[in-house]
Design an enzyme around this catalytic site. Structure first.
Site, short mmCIF file in Angstrom:
data_model
loop_
_atom_site.label_atom_id
_atom_site.label_comp_id
_atom_site.label_asym_id
_atom_site.label_seq_id
_atom_site.Cartn_x
_atom_site.Cartn_y
_atom_site.Cartn_z
CE1 TYR A 1 10.39 -8.86 38.47
CE2 TYR A 1 12.15 -10.15 38.27
CZ TYR A 1 10.83 -9.96 38.78
OH TYR A 1 10.39 -10.93 39.81
CG ASP B 1 19.74 -6.54 39.57
OD1 ASP B 1 20.45 -7.34 39.82
OD2 ASP B 1 18.51 -6.32 39.68
CE LYS C 1 17.50 -14.48 37.69
NZ LYS C 1 16.45 -15.02 37.17
C1 LIG Z 1 18.01 -8.34 37.25
C2 LIG Z 1 17.11 -9.25 38.10
N1 LIG Z 1 17.30 -8.67 39.46
C3 LIG Z 1 16.51 -9.08 40.53
C4 LIG Z 1 15.85 -10.45 40.17
C5 LIG Z 1 15.15 -11.19 41.12
O1 LIG Z 1 15.77 -12.55 41.54
P1 LIG Z 1 14.98 -13.69 42.09
O2 LIG Z 1 14.03 -14.02 41.08
O3 LIG Z 1 16.19 -14.53 42.45
O4 LIG Z 1 14.18 -13.14 43.36
C6 LIG Z 1 15.88 -10.88 38.85
C7 LIG Z 1 14.98 -12.29 38.50
O5 LIG Z 1 14.96 -12.59 37.38
C8 LIG Z 1 16.67 -10.18 37.69
O6 LIG Z 1 16.57 -10.62 36.68
#
Ligand SMILES: Cc1ncc(COP(=O)(O)O)c(C=O)c1O
Length: 384
Positions: free
Chosen positions: A135, A219, A246
């Site tokens: 994700y 990521d 986060k």
């Molecule tokens: C690995 C990863 N990338 C991107 C995101 C997206 O972040 P946000 O919820 O702050 O938009 C998340 C959200 O859980 C994530 O776990």
């Protein structure tokens, strides 16, 4: 709770605004959080192992962070001018990750979106390679291409491969490498089971992207909490760009992209044909100052202690036959039936992610972790 839920259903679809945290028939409403505890609208208190889906390193309302945030608000929460706080924050992230250049936004989704756009602009190519099950937020290029609302032509510019499958990756790069703008990878994807990627696979991804002139984007929106410079440093791999979010906000909305200077220069307003990156609240001083304070409190000693707590909990649960994955402060309960288990845990005083993800905070002590351990065994019907 039902009264609030009914009001919510009048004004929000399904009474809900975040799909991720929905549990049927409706999640409880949080009223207050202090340290590692949250109280809901019924007065029920739980130990928070969710920590806003891993975003809170120090639990709720940490006194130092509250005072930093209050001071920032008192001096103006957002300006149509840059502030020194974003420079200091970029310097902090540079020092921790080794990546020299940074830009900020308000979520991990935005960070991934801008990294994808930056990669496409920098390389002049369209194709994004990513891995199934991971994700990366809600931008078109990183969700299931057949999901409702995603334009049909997105599938032409995204290639989704199984993570860890070396032959499939090699073959894809042999066939398409010269048109790949970026390979996007999460080194321990939560939704794919929170299992660390194999080092040889990560090394292969780095080597193949370099060989084909594609960018590597790691990521670290979740995994930044596992090491001062994220998981990438533990793997010894240097990406062209990384996305964070986060924990970097200290409890406030935040996202960021870091990377090689020449790649990030795709966003520089000093250059020609640059990629526009707006964001009314991007790099606002409340997020920048509170986020920096939260990260500074999360020094090597705090990080090691938190990861050791998570490793200890995971081991103890495994010894009792509970299926768990993860690393350090991230512990995922691999639940066959996630929603009923979520409720059973909640009733026993533990808040986890709706998929069984737990993220520990520095606000917890040994007794809290023991209580979590016992509640998990009890909720999964294994006696403590
Ligand atoms: C690995 C990863 N990338 C991107 C995101 C997206 O972040 P946000 O919820 O702050 O938009 C998340 C959200 O859980 C994530 O776990």
């Amino acid at each position: 709770m039902t009264a609030l839920r009914d009001r919510a259903r009048q004004v929000m679809p399904g009474g809900n605004t975040r799909s991720t945290l929905f549990v049927s028939p409706h999640p409880p409403y949080a009223v207050k959080g202090v340290g590692c505890r949250v109280v809901d609208a019924q007065g029920h208190e739980v130990i928070d192992c969710n920590n806003n889906y891993t975003a809170l390193l120090h639990g709720h309302a940490h006194p130092e962070l509250v005072s930093v945030a209050q001071a920032a608000v008192a001096e103006g929460s957002a300006f149509g001018l840059p502030t020194e706080s974003e420079v200091a924050f970029a310097e902090l992230l540079r020092d921790r990750t080794g990546l020299p250049s940074w830009r900020f936004c308000n979520s991990g989704t935005e960070a991934v979106m801008m990294a994808v756009r930056g990669a496409r602009a920098y390389t002049g190519r369209d194709l994004i390679v990513r891995f199934s099950g991971s994700y990366h937020g809600t931008y078109d290029a990183v969700v299931d291409v057949s999901a409702p609302g995603v334009p049909g032509d997105v599938k032409d510019s995204v290639l989704t491969l199984p993570q860890g499958d070396e032959p499939a990756f090699r073959e894809a790069m042999r066939l398409h490498g010269s048109t790949v703008a970026a390979v996007l990878i999460d080194l321990m994807p939560n939704r794919a089971g929170l299992r660390p990627a194999a080092q040889p696979f990560v090394d292969l991804v780095r080597a193949e992207t370099t060989k084909h002139g594609a960018l590597l984007v790691i990521d670290e929106v979740i995994t930044l909490r596992l090491g001062l410079g994220g998981l990438q440093r533990q793997y010894g791999v240097v990406p062209d760009m990384t996305t964070v979010g986060k924990i970097i906000g200290g409890g406030f909305p935040a996202g960021g992209v870091g990377g090689r200077r020449e790649v990030l220069d795709a966003f520089s307003p000093l250059g020609q044909g640059t990629v526009s990156w707006g964001g009314t609240f991007s790099a606002n001083p409340v997020t920048m100052r509170t986020g920096a304070a939260a990260l500074r409190m999360f020094n090597q000693a705090a990080l090691d202690a938190l990861n050791a707590r998570g490793d200890g909990l995971r081991t103890r649960l495994q010894e009792r036959g509970v299926k768990v994955s993860g690393s350090g402060s991230l512990v995922r309960l691999l639940l066959a039936d996630a929603e009923p288990a979520w409720w059973r845990l909640y009733e026993r005083g533990v808040l986890v992610g709706t998929n069984g993800l737990m993220a520990l905070s520095t606000a917890m002590d040994d007794a809290d972790v023991d209580a979590v351990h016992d509640a998990v065994l009890d909720a999964l019907e294994m006696s403590a």
